[in-house]
Design an enzyme around this catalytic site. Structure first.
Site, PDB file in Angstrom:
ATOM      1  N   ASP A 186     -10.199   6.390   2.925  1.00  0.00           N
ATOM      2  CA  ASP A 186      -9.925   5.364   1.884  1.00  0.00           C
ATOM      3  C   ASP A 186     -10.906   4.613   1.216  1.00  0.00           C
ATOM      4  OD1 ASP A 186      -8.071   3.813   0.828  1.00  0.00           O
ATOM      5  OD2 ASP A 186      -8.514   2.083   2.029  1.00  0.00           O
ATOM      6  N   ASN A 234      -0.564   0.132   2.042  1.00  0.00           N
ATOM      7  CA  ASN A 234      -2.031   0.029   2.820  1.00  0.00           C
ATOM      8  C   ASN A 234      -2.166  -1.306   3.350  1.00  0.00           C
ATOM      9  OD1 ASN A 234      -2.433   2.362   1.793  1.00  0.00           O
ATOM     10  ND2 ASN A 234      -4.488   1.915   1.082  1.00  0.00           N
TER      11      ASN A 234
END
Length: 286
Positions: A84, A233
């Site tokens: 990420d 997320n």
């Protein structure tokens, strides 16, 4: 079970007008909590390791990545591994051999043309090496201790027409959108621009991703999924749960020195948070 890919989980969620929950992990306790929480929810999940987390681990990707792979392979539900907010090409190039099936390449702070060029190069490399790639347009503020952008600041919101052009030019597989969420929020008081989200969803041909979701209450998360978000997320919410539980334990047990005791309550608190949030995020939109 074997690792699955973020792309597979996101596509499946998008087809069902649902979303897959993706949790950022920093320690082995995070990894275990996410997998156990997903198993309790009987839902697939994405384990995410950010560039910031790699920096915290002395710049070494493999120790935490290998732990995440091992946990995923032992899980009773499908688990994907995602790298990420990557800005370093060096780190990007480590992803395939470390077990990642996807990466979020973050050039969002660059001017638009430079963002497109950098992301296109990253996407070409990622696809050549079997990676699904996500990028961000607009800026979800609050990362790395920076204040969130004002609602009308340049880049604070994703422009739908620009998003469509960006996806076509960059070749990414998913787009993280800036529609009002903020990174690193410790209270669940944020509100999204749902009209903008619906407009972007109707304009862009790839799945949409929501970052900074820890600051959103359940009704906002549900509305985001209904508005077209296919991947959500979450990071700070786990740290809030863990830290709060540990503080409470140490206040009640000032004599405690065995880290296993307070890390256990911290891990259990994160597990409950994961299960609860998956119940909201993975619920199909009405």
């Amino acid at each position: 079970m074997p690792l699955v890919t973020t792309g597979e989980l996101t596509a499946r969620a998008a087809a069902a007008r649902s979303a897959v929950a993706a949790f950022n992990v920093v320690t082995l306790e995070h990894v275990e909590a996410v997998v156990t929480g997903a198993e309790a929810a009987r839902s697939p999940v994405v384990l995410q390791i950010s560039e910031n987390a790699v920096r915290y681990r002395h710049g070494r990707l493999l120790p935490l990545a290998r732990a995440a792979v091992a946990a995923a392979e032992a899980a009773a539900v499908p688990v994907a591994l995602h790298l990420d907010h990557v800005r370093s090409d060096t780190l990007l190039h480590q992803a395939p051999e470390a077990g990642f099936g996807s990466v979020m390449y973050d050039a969002s702070r660059l001017p638009y043309a430079q963002n497109v060029a950098a992301t296109r190069a990253a996407a070409d490399w990622a696809h050549a090496h079997g990676l699904w790639i996500e990028a961000e347009l607009g800026e979800v503020g609050g990362k790395d201790g920076e204040p969130p952008l004002g609602a009308h600041a340049p880049g604070a919101r994703t422009d739908p027409a620009e998003a469509r052009a960006f996806v076509a030019a960059s070749g990414v597989d998913a787009l993280a959108v800036a529609v009002g969420s903020v990174h690193a929020m410790t209270t669940r008081t944020a509100a999204l621009d749902h009209a903008l989200l619906r407009e972007v969803f109707g304009t862009v041909a790839v799945p949409l991703v929501l970052h900074g979701s820890s600051g959103l209450p359940d009704d906002q998360l549900s509305a985001a999924v209904a508005g077209g978000i296919a991947k959500v997320n979450v990071g700070t919410a786990l740290n809030v749960a863990m830290t709060g539980a540990i503080r409470e334990f140490l206040a009640a047990h000032p004599e405690a020195v065995d880290s296993r005791h307070y890390l256990t309550v911290g891990r259990e608190a994160m597990t409950r948070t994961v299960t609860d949030l998956i119940g909201v995020i993975a619920r199909p939109a009405p």
